[in-house]
Structures are given as C-alpha cells and as structure tokens.
Motif scaffolding. Structure first.
Motif, PDB file in Angstrom:
ATOM      1  N   PRO A 115       5.929  -0.699  -7.286  1.00  4.43           N
ATOM      2  CA  PRO A 115       7.186  -0.808  -7.507  1.00  4.43           C
ATOM      3  C   PRO A 115       7.589  -1.741  -8.543  1.00  4.43           C
ATOM      4  O   PRO A 115       6.716  -2.956  -8.405  1.00  4.43           O
ATOM      5  N   GLU A 171      10.070  -4.897  -3.400  1.00  5.07           N
ATOM      6  CA  GLU A 171       9.662  -3.388  -2.909  1.00  5.07           C
ATOM      7  C   GLU A 171       7.979  -3.464  -2.526  1.00  5.07           C
ATOM      8  O   GLU A 171       7.676  -2.428  -1.875  1.00  5.07           O
ATOM      9  N   ILE A 194       4.787  -3.816  -0.542  1.00  2.62           N
ATOM     10  CA  ILE A 194       4.604  -4.076   0.636  1.00  2.62           C
ATOM     11  C   ILE A 194       4.124  -5.414   0.848  1.00  2.62           C
ATOM     12  O   ILE A 194       4.131  -5.901   2.157  1.00  2.62           O
ATOM     13  N   ILE A 220      -2.154   4.975  -5.919  1.00  4.14           N
ATOM     14  CA  ILE A 220      -1.114   5.103  -4.732  1.00  4.14           C
ATOM     15  C   ILE A 220      -1.048   6.665  -4.479  1.00  4.14           C
ATOM     16  O   ILE A 220      -1.001   7.334  -5.469  1.00  4.14           O
ATOM     17  N   GLY A 221      -1.107   6.947  -3.059  1.00  2.64           N
ATOM     18  CA  GLY A 221      -0.666   8.311  -2.907  1.00  2.64           C
ATOM     19  C   GLY A 221      -1.845   9.107  -3.145  1.00  2.64           C
ATOM     20  O   GLY A 221      -2.044  10.251  -3.464  1.00  2.64           O
ATOM     21  N   SER A 222      -3.251   8.459  -2.860  1.00  2.00           N
ATOM     22  CA  SER A 222      -4.275   8.970  -3.271  1.00  2.00           C
ATOM     23  C   SER A 222      -5.106   9.878  -2.058  1.00  2.00           C
ATOM     24  O   SER A 222      -6.144  10.400  -1.989  1.00  2.00           O
ATOM     25  N   GLY A 223      -4.880   9.214  -0.581  1.00  5.31           N
ATOM     26  CA  GLY A 223      -5.623   9.867   0.530  1.00  5.31           C
ATOM     27  C   GLY A 223      -6.580   8.887   0.916  1.00  5.31           C
ATOM     28  O   GLY A 223      -7.359   8.963   1.657  1.00  5.31           O
ATOM     29  N   LEU A 224      -6.728   7.479   0.195  1.00  4.61           N
ATOM     30  CA  LEU A 224      -7.703   6.583   0.095  1.00  4.61           C
ATOM     31  C   LEU A 224      -7.322   5.524   1.062  1.00  4.61           C
ATOM     32  O   LEU A 224      -8.144   4.298   1.130  1.00  4.61           O
ATOM     33  N   SER A 229      -2.132   1.676   0.546  1.00  5.73           N
ATOM     34  CA  SER A 229      -1.059   0.698   1.057  1.00  5.73           C
ATOM     35  C   SER A 229      -1.760   0.024   2.091  1.00  5.73           C
ATOM     36  O   SER A 229      -1.671  -0.974   2.173  1.00  5.73           O
ATOM     37  N   ALA A 230      -2.573   0.898   3.006  1.00  4.66           N
ATOM     38  CA  ALA A 230      -3.381   0.130   4.014  1.00  4.66           C
ATOM     39  C   ALA A 230      -4.248  -1.068   3.307  1.00  4.66           C
ATOM     40  O   ALA A 230      -4.302  -2.150   4.073  1.00  4.66           O
ATOM     41  N   SER A 275       4.977   4.815   5.271  1.00  8.78           N
ATOM     42  CA  SER A 275       4.709   6.334   5.686  1.00  8.78           C
ATOM     43  C   SER A 275       5.801   7.129   6.398  1.00  8.78           C
ATOM     44  O   SER A 275       5.706   8.274   6.611  1.00  8.78           O
ATOM     45  N   ASN A 309      -5.632   4.385   8.840  1.00 10.12           N
ATOM     46  CA  ASN A 309      -6.002   3.676   7.799  1.00 10.12           C
ATOM     47  C   ASN A 309      -6.335   2.302   7.968  1.00 10.12           C
ATOM     48  O   ASN A 309      -7.095   1.538   7.567  1.00 10.12           O
ATOM     49  N   VAL A 320      -0.261  12.269  -3.905  1.00 14.64           N
ATOM     50  CA  VAL A 320       0.499  13.365  -2.795  1.00 14.64           C
ATOM     51  C   VAL A 320       0.854  12.214  -1.758  1.00 14.64           C
ATOM     52  O   VAL A 320       0.135  11.633  -1.233  1.00 14.64           O
ATOM     53  N   THR A 370       2.300  10.461   1.390  1.00 15.96           N
ATOM     54  CA  THR A 370       1.939  10.587   2.596  1.00 15.96           C
ATOM     55  C   THR A 370       3.074  11.287   3.421  1.00 15.96           C
ATOM     56  O   THR A 370       3.198  12.103   4.182  1.00 15.96           O
ATOM     57  N   SER A 423      -4.239  12.167   4.012  1.00 14.92           N
ATOM     58  CA  SER A 423      -3.045  12.976   3.596  1.00 14.92           C
ATOM     59  C   SER A 423      -3.153  13.650   2.245  1.00 14.92           C
ATOM     60  O   SER A 423      -2.541  14.413   1.705  1.00 14.92           O
ATOM     61  N   GLY A 424      -4.516  13.419   1.520  1.00 17.47           N
ATOM     62  CA  GLY A 424      -4.935  13.864   0.530  1.00 17.47           C
ATOM     63  C   GLY A 424      -4.359  13.207  -0.772  1.00 17.47           C
ATOM     64  O   GLY A 424      -3.524  12.367  -0.446  1.00 17.47           O
TER      65      GLY A 424
END
Ligand SMILES: Nc1ncnc2c1ncn2[C@@H]1O[C@H](COP(=O)(O)OP(=O)(O)OP(=O)(O)O)[C@@H](O)[C@H]1O
Ligand SMILES: N[C@@H](CCO)C(=O)O
Length: 318
Positions: A59, A64, A66, A98-102, A105-106, A141, A148, A188, A190, A268-269
């Motif tokens: 962001p 914004e 985290i 970001i949004g990778s499922g890896l 954000s964690a 999420s 995670n 993708v 979460t 979540s992929g």
C-alpha cells in the motif's frame, strides 16, 4: 542500537489441516524467501521505510502497511504492562509477493513484532507475541487463523491447539523431505479465496477430513513418512479453490507422476507445494514447474526444507 529479524515463508494448511496446520520453509540454496524488518532508534515516535523486490506492491500509505498496525498494537500491549515505548525507525525489506499463498503478510507481521519486542528488551512473552500476530493476520485476511504466523514465528510444522493458554505446538516432521514451492506470479487475495468456501460440509467430507488430519499427525509422531504423505489430501478447500489457479490440476498430476509423494495448494494459493524425498526428483520437478506453472517474470520456484528456526535475528543492519 538496532536489530534485524528475518521471518520465513510458510505453507498454511499443508492441505490436510485447514487453518490448524502450517509449516515454515526456507530454500536449500540460502535464498531469503521471507521478509526482514529492521528496528533502530528514531527521532520521532515512529517512521517506516520500505525496500525490497516487492516494495511496489505494498500500500502507498505507510498507515495502511500492516507493519504500522503492528507498531500500534505493540504500543497498546506495552502500555498495559506499564512499559516505555521507544522512538523507532522501522525498515521493512519486502521480499515476499503479496497474495501468494506463502504467508507474505505473516512474514511482515512476525518480523515486525519480533523485532519491536527485541528492541524493547522482550517485554512480551512468546504466547503474547503470537496472539498479537494472529490479531494482525485476522485484520488483514478477515478471519483469525494462526497457520501462517505460528510456523513463521516458531518454525517447523505447527499445529494450532488453542487450548490451556497454548496457541500452537510443534509436531515432529520429516526433516529429509524437500518441499518444492512454485509461485506462478499471479495474486489470489486470501479473503477472496476464503469467501468462495462452503459454509457447511457434508458428513462424509467431515469424516474424511478427520481421518486425514488424525492420520497425518499420527504418522508424524510414529515416524511413518509414506503414510503421512498419503494423508496430505484436502477435501475442505482445494476442491473449491483449484478453479482460481490456472494450470494447477495439471501441475499437481504431473508432480505426482514425476515422483512427488504429495502435492497441494500452499495456504490460499496460488503457490503450489510438492513433497519429494529425492533431491534430483525435486530439482527436475522444479524445472518443469518453472516452464509450465510459472506464468510471468514475478513467479519463481524454490526447492526448500522445513525451516525449524522460524523468525531469527540476522544482525543489526539489512
Ligand atoms: N507488509 C505487508 N505485507 C503484505 N501485505 C500487506 C502488508 N501491508 C499491508 N498489506 C495488505 O494486506 C493484504 C494481504 O493480503 P493477503 O492476506 O491476501 O496476502 P498474503 O498474506 O500475501 O497472502 P498469503 O498468506 O496467501 O501469502 C493486501 O491487501 C496488502 O496490500
Ligand atoms: N488457512 C488459510 C491460510 C491463508 O494463507 C486459508 O487457507 O485461508
């Protein structure tokens, strides 16, 4: 005075334990597949600087990010304990897509809170910190899940017990397994991948899920790697999420044909994980996934091992 903390990538769910099982992983070639956060003495109460390969995806507003929220909740908890908040300059090295499922954000959350806590001489204990990490993950999420943040912070394979004041405990796993992590380069979120899941499940699916999860944990504790691998099957999320992942069904089939002993969606992929017992098989599969599952320049494939350390101090400078 400053401290830098590295927090590794993680596989939420590990297919078999939706929201209650997670594993931390790190590439065998030493690549830093995780975020780093530096906390140093500052002139103002808080400043945030972002660097790293995926800095452009963050962001625009610092408020914004985290990491800013992490500082706010850390200050809130410190205040409850009567501790003194120090002025800090925080630097986030955003290495994770970001949004990778890896567990991107964690990684930021764990590295930030662990570094802030260390900088203040550890006023929060491990459970208090993990609870805060879960709170931050929940904000991002849309629902509280530790699968995670717990492995990312504590390392290894973690099972969320959430009883007797314990959030998560380590489960013995197979340190000789190779985890091939293939991120296709698409996003993708979460929250969206959770929104498409059913609100209720059929009795047969509940029974199958219980058998897989119970069987997996049993096999881990009784050192039966092939039984454990057979149990890595997902009836809760994968059947509904696979349509979000172009090429996933074919790639999963190829992985199993090519010698992987298990394969599934990471978190979540869209990252896919595959478990191999042989390094040559893992490397061959990694090359195939680079050609067939990765979709653009941002995607990558790494052969990893379980990261048993979790978050760790890498020094005082980035
Ligand atoms: N430091 C940060 N790292 C990652 N995401 C952040 C950060 N700060 C704010 N965000 C926002 O949080 C949201 C994270 O979304 P999401 O949970 O889908 O990503 P993720 O953690 O990478 O997912 P996954 O756990 O599947 O890897 C995005 O909207 C992103 O812009
Ligand atoms: N357990 C979470 C992990 C998200 O990375 C999910 O599958 O939605």
């Amino acid at each position: 005075m400053s401290v830098v903390v590295y927090a590794p990538a993680s596989i939420g769910n590990v297919s078999v334990g939706f929201d209650v099982l997670g594993a931390a992983v790190s590439p065998i070639d030493g690549t830093l597949l995780g975020d780093r956060v530096k906390v140093a003495a500052g002139q103002t109460s808080f400043s945030l600087q972002c660097v790293g390969a995926f800095v452009d995806k963050l962001p625009q507003q610092a408020e914004e990010n985290i990491v800013y929220r992490c500082w706010q909740v850390f200050a809130r908890e410190l205040d409850k304990k009567g501790g003194a908040l120090l002025p800090v300059d925080v630097t986030l090295e955003k290495n994770m897509p970001i949004g990778s499922g890896l567990g991107s954000s964690a990684c930021s959350i764990v590295a930030a809170l662990d570094a802030l806590n260390r900088f203040h001489d550890q006023p929060l204990n491990e459970t208090e910190l993990l609870a805060l990490m879960g709170e931050m993950e929940g904000e991002i999420s849309g629902s509280l899940h530790y699968d995670n943040v717990a492995p990312c912070f504590l390392g290894g394979l973690q099972f969320m017990v959430e009883e007797l004041g314990i959030i998560s405990q380590k489960v013995p796993c197979f340190d000789d397994w190779y985890w091939v992590m293939a991120y296709p380069g698409i996003k993708v979120p979460t929250a969206e991948a959770r929104a498409i899941l059913p609100a209720q499940y059929r009795r047969q699916d509940v029974i199958t899920h219980g058998r897989h999860l119970g069987g997996f944990i049993h096999a881990c504790h009784s050192n039966q790697p092939l039984l454990a691998a057979k149990m890595i099957k997902d009836v809760v999320a994968e059947p509904y999420r696979e349509k979000l992942l172009p090429g996933f069904v074919q790639a999963r089939q190829h992985a199993l044909d090519a010698g992987a002993i298990a394969s599934g969606i990471s978190g979540s992929g869209p990252t896919m994980f595959s478990v191999c017992t042989d390094l040559e098989v893992a490397k061959r599969l990694a090359r195939w996934l680079e050609e067939h599952y990765v979709q653009n320049d941002e995607g990558f494939v790494h052969v990893c091992r379980l990261d048993n350390l979790g978050a760790k101090v890498t020094g005082s400078e980035l």
